[in-house]
Design a protein around this motif. Structure first.
Motif, mmCIF file in Angstrom:
data_model
loop_
_atom_site.group_PDB
_atom_site.id
_atom_site.type_symbol
_atom_site.label_atom_id
_atom_site.label_comp_id
_atom_site.label_asym_id
_atom_site.label_seq_id
_atom_site.Cartn_x
_atom_site.Cartn_y
_atom_site.Cartn_z
ATOM 1 N N THR A 168 19.268 29.565 84.629
ATOM 2 C CA THR A 168 19.696 30.013 83.426
ATOM 3 C C THR A 168 18.376 31.072 82.370
ATOM 4 N N THR A 169 17.583 30.460 81.805
ATOM 5 C CA THR A 169 16.395 31.045 80.945
ATOM 6 C C THR A 169 15.147 29.710 80.459
ATOM 7 N N PRO A 170 14.401 30.294 80.604
ATOM 8 C CA PRO A 170 12.312 29.286 80.187
ATOM 9 C C PRO A 170 12.850 28.550 79.595
ATOM 10 N N SER A 171 12.637 27.591 79.467
ATOM 11 C CA SER A 171 12.702 26.727 77.823
ATOM 12 C C SER A 171 11.420 26.320 76.674
ATOM 13 N N MET A 172 11.752 27.252 75.650
ATOM 14 C CA MET A 172 10.513 27.755 74.705
ATOM 15 C C MET A 172 10.069 26.255 74.471
ATOM 16 N N PRO A 173 8.850 26.167 74.190
ATOM 17 C CA PRO A 173 8.414 24.502 74.167
ATOM 18 C C PRO A 173 8.513 24.053 72.452
ATOM 19 N N CYS A 174 8.579 23.254 71.384
ATOM 20 C CA CYS A 174 8.564 23.655 70.062
ATOM 21 C C CYS A 174 8.001 22.245 69.937
ATOM 22 N N ASP A 175 8.189 21.505 68.452
ATOM 23 C CA ASP A 175 7.242 20.205 67.555
ATOM 24 C C ASP A 175 7.421 19.210 68.114
ATOM 25 N N ASN A 176 8.979 19.002 68.232
ATOM 26 C CA ASN A 176 9.284 18.142 68.496
ATOM 27 C C ASN A 176 8.605 17.483 69.578
ATOM 28 N N ILE A 177 7.448 18.035 70.757
ATOM 29 C CA ILE A 177 7.634 17.801 72.009
ATOM 30 C C ILE A 177 5.846 17.773 71.850
ATOM 31 N N ILE A 178 4.999 17.417 70.897
ATOM 32 C CA ILE A 178 4.129 17.931 70.444
ATOM 33 C C ILE A 178 3.357 16.882 71.243
ATOM 34 N N ASP A 179 4.231 15.512 70.493
ATOM 35 C CA ASP A 179 2.919 13.743 70.884
ATOM 36 C C ASP A 179 2.515 13.800 72.236
ATOM 37 N N SER A 180 3.434 14.611 73.366
ATOM 38 C CA SER A 180 2.823 14.719 74.417
ATOM 39 C C SER A 180 2.137 15.990 75.080
ATOM 40 N N PHE A 181 1.099 15.979 74.131
ATOM 41 C CA PHE A 181 0.022 17.062 74.557
ATOM 42 C C PHE A 181 -0.983 16.275 73.929
ATOM 43 N N SER A 182 -2.561 16.064 73.840
ATOM 44 C CA SER A 182 -3.936 15.748 73.198
ATOM 45 C C SER A 182 -3.997 16.531 72.520
ATOM 46 N N ASP A 183 -3.851 17.855 72.290
ATOM 47 C CA ASP A 183 -3.927 18.168 70.954
ATOM 48 C C ASP A 183 -2.820 19.194 71.034
ATOM 49 N N ARG A 184 -1.861 18.634 70.933
ATOM 50 C CA ARG A 184 -0.899 18.611 69.762
ATOM 51 C C ARG A 184 -0.299 19.995 70.102
ATOM 52 N N LYS A 185 -0.422 20.501 70.882
ATOM 53 C CA LYS A 185 -0.299 22.596 71.531
ATOM 54 C C LYS A 185 0.714 22.017 72.604
ATOM 55 N N SER A 186 2.061 21.939 71.897
ATOM 56 C CA SER A 186 3.370 22.929 73.414
ATOM 57 C C SER A 186 3.156 23.510 73.933
ATOM 58 N N GLY A 187 2.000 24.564 73.275
ATOM 59 C CA GLY A 187 1.938 25.795 73.948
ATOM 60 C C GLY A 187 1.359 25.971 75.566
ATOM 61 N N ARG A 188 1.394 24.286 75.320
ATOM 62 C CA ARG A 188 0.468 24.633 77.365
ATOM 63 C C ARG A 188 2.148 24.498 78.060
ATOM 64 N N ILE A 189 2.737 24.268 78.384
ATOM 65 C CA ILE A 189 3.977 24.475 79.290
ATOM 66 C C ILE A 189 5.130 25.380 78.587
ATOM 67 N N SER A 190 4.936 26.748 77.229
ATOM 68 C CA SER A 190 5.375 28.033 77.647
ATOM 69 C C SER A 190 5.676 28.820 78.728
ATOM 70 N N ILE A 191 5.836 29.214 79.598
ATOM 71 C CA ILE A 191 6.368 30.435 80.749
ATOM 72 C C ILE A 191 5.861 31.600 79.620
ATOM 73 N N LEU A 192 5.222 31.954 78.607
ATOM 74 C CA LEU A 192 4.384 33.090 78.402
ATOM 75 C C LEU A 192 2.662 32.900 78.503
ATOM 76 N N THR A 193 2.648 31.800 78.657
ATOM 77 C CA THR A 193 0.915 31.634 78.616
ATOM 78 C C THR A 193 1.366 30.530 80.351
ATOM 79 N N HIS A 194 2.011 29.920 80.562
ATOM 80 C CA HIS A 194 1.659 28.875 81.799
ATOM 81 C C HIS A 194 3.078 29.568 82.505
ATOM 82 N N PRO A 195 2.407 30.153 83.279
ATOM 83 C CA PRO A 195 4.645 31.060 84.152
ATOM 84 C C PRO A 195 5.068 29.816 85.113
ATOM 85 N N HIS A 196 4.235 29.044 85.587
ATOM 86 C CA HIS A 196 4.121 27.721 86.663
ATOM 87 C C HIS A 196 4.569 26.907 86.465
ATOM 88 N N ASP A 197 4.255 26.933 84.795
ATOM 89 C CA ASP A 197 4.350 24.815 84.103
ATOM 90 C C ASP A 197 5.353 25.087 82.885
#
Length: 384
Positions: A106-135
């Motif tokens: 159906t739709t992309p899953s947009m990142p939220c603050d619940n998952i920031i611990d999975s990122f070294s810079d605490r920026k979950s936007g790394r897996i946003s389809i808006l900025t990284h469409p393949h990730d």
């Protein structure tokens, strides 16, 4: 017979009672509203029939780990970690046969603050389809319930011609910008001194105001993708003793009748085309120093609560994502309108024309000008 267009496998099935990480299980039964034993910390952001199952590719996880992020299967809340597929490249409507279950993307899953611990810079936007469409992670709804196991193969099937998945995705995107527009409106009303109670939790938003009765200040948005939260809206209406308007995908209770039927029209901005303004009329986006005049003009007399709109629009005209437009004759406002742009949708709203200029093409020119601006802002569609 359906043709298989690609294949992969399930690396991990993951569930949790709420929050992340989701933990691996050998198998789980996939049902219409999600996996048995699975819950969400942010119930109003995740879940619902259109987002019952979250999928994420292990290839992305490995690439992120190579970048130094402390991510691992299940840590960003996906239910099914896959291998062999670029999940976010699958278009809406693509079907996935996994074990006993049949899913539909159906739709992309947009990142939220619940998952920031999975990122070294605490920026979950790394897996946003808006900025990284393949990730990106992707959501799916359940067409056939059943058991899914770790190691199950994934057969990727083309969309069913009868599927409404693409229409649902479009409705989802339109509702997102409508929700953004309403919450911005409610906040502008509060900034202007009016009493508006706001619930804005993820993708469920409720506005309620005794001072400004009726729509659009007493509305709930987000129930179409999250119908299970209707009781929250009803409880809110009972607690405040106020009528609250809402959209629902089906009659919410036996015998329920709609108060009104709403129609939304969408088109690509370029399809709207240009409309020549009437002779002597200039149509353009209002400058920041013109917002007060724009709010006091015809737009400020739009709809009910005529006495409240000018002060509210003065606050709203400069809000993020909001673009006021003016129609002027000799520097005097004869019409006004608003474009709300968010993501890939431009919402055309709050349009009004002075009585003596109605029926002369001013409205068409305001629509065309806003559509052209939406295209400049990168919107793929406009809605009205």
């Amino acid at each position: 017979m359906s043709k298989t267009v690609a294949s992969g496998r399930v690396l991990q099935v993951s569930v949790s009672p709420g929050g992340v990480p989701k933990l691996p299980v050998e198998q789980a039964c996939v049902r219409r509203m999600g996996l048995d034993g699975d819950g969400h910390r942010g119930d109003r952001v995740h879940g619902g029939p259109l987002r019952a199952v979250c999928l994420f590719g292990n290839e992305v996880i490995e690439a992120l780990r190579a970048e130094g992020h402390p991510i691992f299967p299940g840590s960003v809340g996906e239910n099914l970690t896959t291998e062999g597929l670029v999940i976010s490249d699958l278009p809406a409507g693509t079907r996935l046969a996994i074990g006993e279950a049949l899913l539909e993307v159906t739709t992309p899953s947009m990142p939220c603050d619940n998952i920031i611990d999975s990122f070294s810079d605490r920026k979950s936007g790394r897996i946003s389809i808006l900025t990284h469409p393949h990730d990106s992670r992707m959501y799916a709804r359940v067409l056939r319930e059943g058991i899914v196991r770790t190691g199950d193969g994934i057969r990727v099937l083309p969309p069913d011609r009868a599927s409404d998945a693409i229409a649902q995705v479009e409705l989802f995107a339109i509702e997102a910008v409508e929700r953004f527009a309403h919450v911005s409106l409610w906040r502008a009303a509060r900034a202007a001194g009016f009493d508006v109670e706001i619930v804005d939790d993820g993708e469920l938003a409720i506005g309620s105001s005794a001072e400004l009765p009726g729509r659009p200040f007493n509305v709930a948005l987000g129930l179409r993708p999250l119908p299970s939260y209707l009781p929250l809206v009803l409880d809110r209406a009972i607690a405040t003793d106020r009528a609250i308007w809402f959209r629902f995908p089906s009659p919410p209770w036996p015998g329920a009748q709609p108060a009104e039927r709403l129609v939304t029209h969408t088109a690509e901005p370029t399809v709207v085309g240009a409309a020549q303004a009437p002779k002597g009329v200039e149509v353009r986006e209002a400058r920041p120093d013109e917002v007060d005049a724009w709010a006091d003009g015809p737009t400020g007399r739009w709809g009910a609560h005529a006495e409240a709109w000018p002060s509210i629009l003065r606050e709203l005209g400069g809000a993020r994502g909001h673009h006021p437009f003016a129609a002027l004759v000799g520097g005097q406002l004869v019409g006004g309108a608003l474009l709300v742009a968010r993501g890939r949708i431009g919402l055309l709203t709050a349009a009004a024309v002075a009585p003596e200029w109605r029926g002369r093409g001013v409205q068409r020119a305001l629509i065309a000008a806003r559509a052209a601006r939406a295209a400049e802002l990168g919107c793929e569609a406009v809605a009205i």
